[in-house]
Design an enzyme around this catalytic site. Structure first.
Site, PDB file in Angstrom:
ATOM      1  CG  ASP A 283     -25.808  32.800  -5.726  1.00  0.00           C
ATOM      2  OD1 ASP A 283     -24.814  32.666  -6.494  1.00  0.00           O
ATOM      3  OD2 ASP A 283     -26.659  33.167  -6.215  1.00  0.00           O
ATOM      4  CD1 TRP A 284     -18.638  32.610  -6.034  1.00  0.00           C
ATOM      5  CD2 TRP A 284     -20.414  30.835  -6.222  1.00  0.00           C
ATOM      6  NE1 TRP A 284     -18.153  31.476  -6.665  1.00  0.00           N
ATOM      7  CE2 TRP A 284     -19.197  30.565  -6.747  1.00  0.00           C
ATOM      8  CE3 TRP A 284     -21.495  30.080  -5.884  1.00  0.00           C
ATOM      9  CZ2 TRP A 284     -18.945  29.246  -7.051  1.00  0.00           C
ATOM     10  CZ3 TRP A 284     -21.467  28.957  -6.553  1.00  0.00           C
ATOM     11  CH2 TRP A 284     -20.224  28.395  -7.175  1.00  0.00           C
TER      12      TRP A 284
END
Length: 863
Positions: A283-284
């Protein structure tokens, strides 16, 4: 500039060592190494062979480019580096699960929770395919969706609406069908968030600090392997069987190890047991180490930089260094690259890929090539490509088919001849700032058609309930009056008293944790209606004896204050229906569509009825907050059954304008091979091509460095100097987990051996049939549901194991047919580390909801 690169000590011995240090009294995640290498089994064979062929031609820096995002300055929210020598462009990754974020001329589809309410496999596939077409036509290679994490442990979890249902079977089926649809359109689907992204509080440290919480690590979800397998992992097994190309690891810890460097989660469960052949992306900003993440099974870091736009990366040049010095073995980086390219080829992206024709960062036609720094070439960044096709009709259909008729005392359907119609509530009308007036839909204005956060899309338009209902009323030459101020109760009273029917609109939103709306920090702070909704309903019902309530919400809300009011004649849940909101609603209100949605969650009388609250206060000093899954598999309807509570509306409930009768349950035992644990060994880890020397990967003089852009090249042939790591040179034994670099053949797990686990798990053991008859006056669509009692004293009373959707004419009988697999009848045995069918007697139940099960039968014993 060079100093900034030297400071990126991302793949350091210290960072890996610190990731292993945990307090003795906290749960721990057991290590599992090495990271399994892909083998191209089954439907992956052709794509794998093509990936091997292309990766064999790559240099180390080219392989690293495929594993590393280039930062947040390019057109897409995530882009890898490219391999121009071999004709491979950078790979574009873009949100989200209900449509394209940050673009224009795209569709805003109904949310995942609405798809769950349809209980419709085919519709899930069609919606997925339509989304995939739009992503492809915008030049996007990877869709960052769908989601089955969160599953829905808590009814107030902020992002539940992005997924499907707290039931793993319902979620798993629709998750898989959505993935198939997206990928059949030529786009890589991303199954997310893996795993246990069950609440927004404490998912990210900077985010939590911004809300005033003093923590230094993200939340730890502490859960046993039985609960993991039987609940949270279940939909992801279905995703792997569906051939999903990418899986996104989450922000949270699992048992006090970050998900994106958790070898038990990535290496063992996902790659060794479930046989996942695609690639794992972070995920970012969920990457917290380099070597630790690479060896634990994370194949791609997104968006590439450590903090947005800092120009530093845990992969990039640091991964290059770690392969050159042997900290990360060549076979591992080769496998990372092969997995990315195999997913690319599997969906046929090489035949469809075009450069992105939009910019995520501006709606202007012209802009800079590198948006965050206003640098690079200036030119066209948005081509305004219309990708919507005829998807509006599909969106309208999904919206209508997902509406759940919770209550109806004969007031619906409307006739179209009502003389005075009142439309009451802000949720009926438009956002005064426009449908896209709040960034990422992060506000509470007007009708609610999606939640907020990165899982949103821009509306091309939004048909409000007020607009659509007014058109219907005017067709019948009636009068229609609207009050869209929830607090103007005097006006509500007057308008309701003068109406023959009052349609009251209420809502409750939620979303991603980086946005807080009215004190809801992603997660909902309660299950009540927003903006005086309860009082609005009671005011209308006190003045109109035909009051119909329409709820737009991200999940269950408390209806205890009004559901039994004698003047509340109907209640509908319309969820988050997307751009065709009003049109899909009037189709049901006026009987053009017979309501056929079924609730994908339970409606309790109080928040306490659902069990423990989600964690909103740090409970481990400034360390990782701890949330223990002491409830095990008992969430949603399983919890209500276990605690002998009667919900207001049960899981699976949904009324129709007709009636159905269930009869003639049959159980047929099928011939299936006996279960045998998988055995044997894998082949040794393959390598592709050669690595070369450090001088081959020094930053080229011919390249002008772009600020904030992540490159694979190093600054010096002196690897220690290039790393900037004061701990450079530690011995492997000081920080590399045992076996992490071992490329020799590995034992196959008993529960592994195929896509989704042991192939014998998916053998059909029983065929179940029942007859459903339409006993009413109009055609209708029914969702027969199959539940199983696994028999054990510590098991749920019943668990959903099958369903279908049948269109039935008046007086017609249809046969519901489904099967039970070995997995459906098994429990996870933590001692054997495998699935087993216990000796407890098992029963099957068929009916219209989890509490309306008129048909039942015992199952013969099975081994």
């Amino acid at each position: 500039m060079k100093l900034g690169w030297l400071e990126a000590a991302a793949l350091t011995a210290a960072s890996v060592a610190s990731a292993q240090v945990k307090q003795d009294d906290l749960p721990v995640s057991p290590p599992y190494y090495p990271s399994p290498w892909s083998n191209g089994e089954g439907e992956w064979a052709e794509a794998y062979n093509r990936a091997v062929q292309i990766v064999s031609q790559m240099t180390l820096d080219e392989k690293v480019n495929l594993t590393t995002g280039t930062g947040m300055s390019e057109k897409c929210v995530g882009q890898t580096g490219s391999v121009p020598r071999l004709g491979i462009n950078s790979i574009c990754l873009q949100d989200g699960p209900l449509g394209i974020r940050f673009t224009d001329y795209n569709s805003a589809f109904p949310a995942g929770v609405n798809v769950a309410a349809t209980w419709d496999r085919q519709l899930a596939y069609i919606r997925g395919h339509a989304m995939g077409q739009e992503f492809s036509d915008k030049g996007i290679d990877v869709q960052l969706g769908p989601a089955a994490g969160p599953l829905g442990r808590f009814p107030d979890g902020g992002r539940n609406w992005e997924g499907f249902s707290p039931d793993p079977v319902l979620s798993g089926v629709l998750f898989a069908e959505t993935i198939k649809g997206i990928q059949d359109a030529g786009v890589i689907a991303t199954a997310k968030h893996y795993l246990l992204n069950e609440q927004e509080h404490f998912r990210q440290v900077p985010e939590a600090n911004g809300y005033g919480y003093n923590i230094t690590e993200t939340l730890s979800e502490n859960v046993d392997d039985k609960t993991l397998h039987e609940l949270y992992l279940w939909p992801f097994a279905d995703a792997v069987r569906a051939g999903v190309g990418a899986i996104m690891c989450s922000y949270q810890h699992l048992n006090n190890t970050q998900a994106c460097q958790n070898s038990h989660l990535l290496n063992k469960l996902l790659k060794a047991e479930l046989g996942f052949q695609g690639f794992v992306m972070s995920d970012w900003s969920a990457t917290h180490s380099g070597v630790g993440s690479a060896l634990a099974g994370m194949d791609m870091t997104m968006p590439g930089d450590i903090a947005f736009n800092d120009g530093l990366s845990y992969y990039g040049p640091n991964l290059t260094i770690s392969v050159l010095n042997g900290t990360v073995p060549q076979w591992r980086v080769d496998d990372m690259a092969v997995r990315v390219m195999a997913a690319f080829y599997k969906v046929g992206r090489d035949r469809l890929a075009t450069p992105p024709n939009f910019s995520s960062w501006t709606r202007a036609e012209k802009g800079y090539e590198h948006a965050s720094i206003d640098g690079g070439a200036y030119g066209t960044v948005n081509e305004f490509v219309d990708v919507q096709q005829d998807h509006a009709s599909l969106i309208r259909r999904v919206g209508a088919d997902s509406i759940v008729l919770l209550k109806n005392e004969g007031s619906l359907p409307l006739t179209g001849k009502e003389r005075n119609v009142a439309i009451l509530g802000e949720d009926a009308g438009s956002n005064p700032y426009g449908a896209n007036g709040c960034d990422d839909r992060g506000c509470a204005q007007g009708t609610l058609a999606m939640g907020w956060g990165s899982g949103t899309a821009n509306f091309p338009y939004l048909v409000t309930p007020e607009q659509a209902i007014q058109q219907e009323v005017l067709k019948g030459r009636g009068n229609v009056f609207a009050v869209t101020d929830n607090w103007a109760l005097d006006k509500v009273n007057k308008t309701a008293s003068e109406s023959t029917v009052s349609l009251v609109f209420v809502n409750a939103g939620a979303g991603e944790g980086f946005i807080s709306v009215d004190g809801n920090e992603g997660d909902r702070k309660n299950l009540t209606l927003w903006k005086n909704g309860e009082n609005l309903i009671k005011a209308a019902a006190s003045n109109c004896n035909n009051t119909i309530v329409v709820i737009h919400s991200v999940g269950a809300v408390l209806v205890d204050q009004f559901y039994e009011h004698p003047n509340v004649t109907a209640i509908l849940w319309a969820g988050l229906p997307g751009q065709e909101s009003g049109n899909s609603l009037v189709d049901v209100l006026y009987g053009r569509v017979n309501p056929n949605g079924k609730s994908p969650f339970t409606w309790g009388k109080t928040r306490e009825a659902y069990g423990a609250p989600l964690l909103t206060e740090a409970n481990n000093g400034n360390g990782a907050p701890q949330t223990d899954h002491t409830e095990g598999v008992f969430i949603d309807y399983r919890h209500f059954d276990r605690t002998n509570q009667t919900p207001i509306y049960e899981f699976g409930h949904g009324l129709s304008y007709t009636t159905f009768k269930y009869s003639n349950l049959t159980v047929q035992k099928l011939n299936a091979p006996a279960y045998s644990p998988a055995s044997g060994q894998t082949k040794a880890a393959p390598t592709f091509g050669t690595i070369g020397e450090a001088e081959d990967y020094v930053f080229p003089d011919s390249i002008t460095r772009v600020r904030e852009f992540i490159y694979p090249w190093i600054n010096s042939t002196d690897l220690k100097e290039s790393s900037g790591d004061p701990n450079y040179g530690w011995d492997d034994e000081d920080y590399i987990p045992e076996g992490a670099k071992d490329g020799s053949p590995q034992d196959v797990l008993p529960s592994g051996g195929g896509a989704g686990g042991n192939p014998r798990l998916y053998d059909d053991l029983f065929r179940i049939t029942a007859i459903i008859k339409n006993t009413g006056p109009v055609a209708g669509t029914e969702v027969p549901q199959l539940y199983v009692s696994l028999g054990g004293p510590n098991e749920p009373k019943v668990v959903l194991r099958g369903f279908d959707k049948l269109v039935i004419q008046p007086g017609e009988e249809r046969v519901f047919t489904t099967t039970l697999t070995r997995r459906d009848l098994s429990n996870w045995d933590m001692e054997k580390d495998d699935w087993v069918i216990t000796s407890y007697p098992k029963k099957v139940f068929v009916g219209s909801s989890s509490r309306k099960l008129p048909l039942r039968a015992s199952l013969p014993a099975v081994q």
